[in-house]
Design a protein around this motif. Structure first.
Motif, short mmCIF file in Angstrom:
data_model
loop_
_atom_site.label_atom_id
_atom_site.label_comp_id
_atom_site.label_asym_id
_atom_site.label_seq_id
_atom_site.Cartn_x
_atom_site.Cartn_y
_atom_site.Cartn_z
N ALA A 227 80.99 -23.16 101.88
CA ALA A 227 82.29 -22.57 101.52
C ALA A 227 83.12 -23.56 100.71
CB ALA A 227 83.04 -22.16 102.77
N LEU A 228 84.03 -23.01 99.95
CA LEU A 228 84.83 -23.82 99.03
C LEU A 228 86.32 -23.52 99.23
CD1 LEU A 228 84.97 -25.58 96.42
CD2 LEU A 228 84.75 -23.46 95.13
N VAL A 229 87.13 -24.57 99.30
CA VAL A 229 88.59 -24.41 99.37
C VAL A 229 89.20 -25.19 98.22
CG1 VAL A 229 90.66 -24.70 100.79
CG2 VAL A 229 88.46 -24.28 101.90
N VAL A 230 90.03 -24.53 97.42
CA VAL A 230 90.64 -25.19 96.27
C VAL A 230 92.16 -25.05 96.33
CG1 VAL A 230 90.56 -25.44 93.76
CG2 VAL A 230 88.71 -24.26 94.93
N SER A 231 92.88 -26.17 96.27
CA SER A 231 94.33 -26.11 96.21
C SER A 231 94.76 -25.60 94.84
CB SER A 231 94.93 -27.50 96.41
OG SER A 231 94.53 -28.02 97.64
N GLY A 232 95.94 -24.98 94.80
CA GLY A 232 96.42 -24.40 93.55
C GLY A 232 96.49 -25.40 92.42
N ARG B 198 82.12 -25.49 92.65
CA ARG B 198 81.32 -24.53 93.42
C ARG B 198 79.85 -24.97 93.43
NH1 ARG B 198 80.98 -18.42 94.08
NH2 ARG B 198 80.31 -18.42 96.24
#
Lengths: 353, 353
Positions: B8-13, B222
């Motif tokens: 899974a991937l989490v990206v800050s704005g 990703r």
């Protein structure tokens, strides 16, 4: 950073794996409809009854447009389509046309030199790139060439209220926008075109297919989250960005107003429908001119003061011009202003001797 | 889905906004080094002392390679570089070369027709696309043309243990890979080339710059997460993918083994260094031949049974061939097998009458 919750993105490992979306297109309909809403909210472009095509940054969209507007084939009966832009112009148009080296088109320099010739030479197709606001000088350029064989690609990358007054929603046949200059997310490589003609649209879709089978779905998802966060905040991000750009420009203009050696482009105030008032411009770049004959190598003059700009001739212009970027960090701007102040002070010193 | 946490991937704005990474390149060094590790682990390619360039899927990388290997300019002294591939070939090579319509190169069809001519016609540069394993027939193709003016682009999209035995790490001058056929994430548009020659590498980097200013940083992030998850799991994802592809192929082969009307390509078993044993192939596509004279419109024969393949002539081949994709869902495969069984049963029925 103030909107970290609404702008953050979470992607599951198996999310959006396939080439296309559920409707078999390469384009997220949710993102497309958000783009239309954003243009309507800010008043930057007419999108009703228009097609929208996505690309990897405006970079890919611009070349798709050039291919789409060139004649189907440049057989012996047709000369290659001429590609032109007004000096000073964004150099990418030239680079792309020369790099692809297609039989369909040839880069032919300054649009102005073709102004009187285009009517007499009616058999040759012309594409004019119009950058509005212009890169490097921030002016709201209009097409120079007209007539049945003249087509335009309006590069609207900087047509957002933080860079320019918005006198009216843009309504040209083919307009190109990019996330990079809207939110600053250059690294995401997301751009789009708003297109009137269905045939041109279909050709651009084909271009994206043959070039890269469309745009990364991860990028489309990211763009969706960012544009959604913007729309949820109303005018807030534009207010912030406008104040930031305006303050940078004012500091630069104030610094150079004391100089006889360097001048800046003049951009007239204009009514902005987004802010409902007449306002000054707040451009992305300073188009600095070295006024003195001995300073015609303007790039070298600034470089000696450890200011690295971009040479005028990169933009098809003379080398007494240099472009300085204002879309940099505050730290970079502080250093730029310090170094320019030093240059201007030295200049005064020399005069008083 | 079994590795949802690691993939899974989490990206800050505000994450990765700028065009480039900290080292001023458009390429994540972390991702590049992970790709080298993956090739070493699976044994698919030699990457030591090789350059790696990223693109928007192998699609963009392939055209970058064609431009990079063409002569600098095709002035009157040079003919355009010939681009060829062995029949049956992946149609994109042809589409791209014809679409870009560059003065640098021309698509000239089947590599075999140039085999004897290439030596006598030593002044013309040739680029041969070699797809290995081949799309559509899964064979481990090798270059047909050799000599000082013959250059190759090895499309190694399917050179992973789930599609083919891996007899040795590939070590060609220019090899192209893609996430799409490795993990299935076609929508992310991520491909790369492993390149021996520095000049060719630099030209490909320039291509990415002029085309799209590199690859989406969201996509690179990703790809990093996905490749990292793969390496952490050892052989697990390859085992899973191999079993999946093998079972699909076996079901199809069993079904068509009863037929006199349809045949499948033969792929010989080979030693696979990844699995340390001789193994059968498990190709991504079935290259189906309609054996009977009256069925030479093979696409129509299958379409009448509501099986939509891809016509042989798309691959430069005859229309008694059709490509059926096995890189579809299990549901799609179940339906395909059902319909093929019905066709084969009807065939038997007709014979027994």
């Amino acid at each position: 950073m103030q909107h970290s919750t609404s702008s953050a993105l979470v992607v599951s490992g198996w999310h959006r794996m396939s080439y296309s979306f559920n409707d078999n297109t390469l384009i997220s309909q949710h993102l497309e409809s958000l783009i239309r809403k954003l243009h309507a909210f800010v008043g930057t472009a007419v999108t009703q009854d228009r097609y929208i095509v996505f690309g990897a940054g405006s970079t890919q969209v611009l070349s798709a447009a050039a291919y789409a507007l060139s004649l189907a084939n440049s057989s012996s009966s047709h000369s290659p389509t001429r590609v032109v832009a007004s000096v000073p112009y964004y150099v990418l148009y030239k680079q792309q046309v020369e790099y692809f080296n297609s039989e369909k088109f040839k880069y032919e320099g300054d649009a102005h030199t073709w102004r009187n010739r285009s009517e007499s030479d009616a058999s040759t197709n012309v594409i004019e790139f119009v950058t509005s606001p212009n890169n490097p000088d921030g002016l709201l350029n209009k097409a120079v060439l007209h007539g049945p064989n003249a087509k335009t690609i309006y590069d609207r990358a900087y047509y957002w209220p933080h860079f320019t007054p918005i006198p009216a929603p843009a309504d040209e046949d083919l307009m190109v926008f990019t996330l990079s200059k809207l939110t600053g997310h250059a690294g995401s490589r997301f751009g789009w075109a708003v297109v009137k003609d269905e045939t041109v649209f279909n050709k651009m879709v084909l271009h994206m297919q043959v070039n890269s089978i469309g745009v990364s779905k991860d990028t489309q998802l990211r763009a969706f989250k960012l544009l959604k966060a913007i729309l949820e905040e109303g005018t807030q991000i534009f207010d912030f960005a406008y104040q930031t750009m305006k303050s940078k420009w004012e500091r630069l203009a104030t610094t150079l107003s004391l100089s006889n050696r360097f001048s800046l482009q003049k951009i007239n105030p204009q009514y902005c429908f987004f802010y409902n008032k007449v306002r000054e411009s707040s451009p992305a770049y300073a188009w600095v001119k070295c006024e003195k004959e001995e300073d015609k190598g303007c790039y070298a003059v600034l470089k000696a003061a450890t200011i690295i700009g971009r040479k005028g001739n990169v933009f098809g212009s003379e080398d007494n011009y240099v472009r300085l970027s204002l879309v940099r960090s505050q730290d970079d701007l502080d250093i730029l202003i310090q170094r320019l102040q030093k240059l201007v002070l030295e200049e005064d010193g020399a005069i008083s001797m």
